[in-house]
Design a protein around this motif. Structure first.
Motif: not given
Length: 230
Positions: A17-27, A162-178
């Motif tokens: 995810d980008c906002d709040g995960t990579l970038m400090d933009t949630e604020r 990315c050429g990967a099955p979803a089960a073999d991929a990792l998500a990095v998230e900060d919100s319930l929605c994500g």
């Protein structure tokens, strides 16, 4: 939580995810919402900030109009919200703690993508400002048949690109929605940020306060070392 599903595993792809995960933009989104509400002199429910965290900005604008009982203002609120956010984000860009180091290391052992509810140009601007854009093979945002989070579409598309099955991929998230989007897509999930409460935490494999936590750095470093010639 099933932390071993992250810490003893090497994903075939990593989707951030980008906002709040990579970038400090949630604020920035929080302030943009407050300023937009003030600009139009409308009222919203007391839990508005929590309900809108991570939502697509158009849905956020629609909720503002709904809470204010002014459906006629939906489009104007949405446009003002995005404009306010882009101004704030451009004035004070900043990455989240540990995000840059994790991205740099992760790119050495897995293809990377960003899955965001933000418009494409906003994500591009944020990543370019942080000098992170070059590490990502794909950026996926809502559009066409791809619905925004919490629908799984963005994460399904990102893993596929990315050429990967979803089960073999990792998500990095900060919100319930994500987190909802990633789990519905079938990815394993690393959650990051202040403790989100049991509802969200129960859905992820591991929750950390920040990406600079030592065990995350060690996890990525070990996988980079495996790529090096002996």
């Amino acid at each position: 939580m099933t932390s071993h599903r992250i810490l003893s595993w090497t994903p075939a792809a990593i989707v951030f995810d980008c906002d709040g995960t990579l970038m400090d933009t949630e604020r920035h989104w929080e302030l943009a919402r407050e300023l937009t509400i003030r600009d139009f002199g409308i009222g919203v429910g007391p839990d508005f900030a929590q309900r809108t965290k991570g939502l697509h900005y158009t849905e956020c604008g629609a909720l503002m109009a709904q809470d204010a009982e002014r459906p006629d203002l939906g489009e104007q609120l949405t446009e003002r919200l995005l404009s306010r956010f882009r101004t704030l984000a451009a004035e004070a860009p900043r990455t989240m703690p540990g995000a840059q180091e994790l991205v740099v290391n992760a790119a050495k052992f897995a293809p990377l993508a960003v899955a965001s509810n933000c418009p494409l140009e906003v994500v591009e601007e944020s990543l370019a400002t942080a000098d992170l854009r070059r590490y990502f093979d794909h950026i996926v945002v809502p559009g066409g048949a791809v619905r925004p989070k919490p629908h799984p579409d963005i994460y399904l598309a990102a893993a596929r690109y990315c050429g990967a099955p979803a089960a073999d991929a990792l998500a990095v998230e900060d919100s319930l929605c994500g987190v909802q989007a990633a789990t519905r897509a079938g990815l394993r999930v690393l959650g990051v940020g202040p403790w989100p409460g049991e509802e969200t935490a129960s859905m992820v494999d591991l929750w950390v306060a920040a990406l600079d936590e030592p065990r995350i750095f060690e996890w990525a470093s070990e996988r980079v070392a495996r790529q090096l010639p002996s």
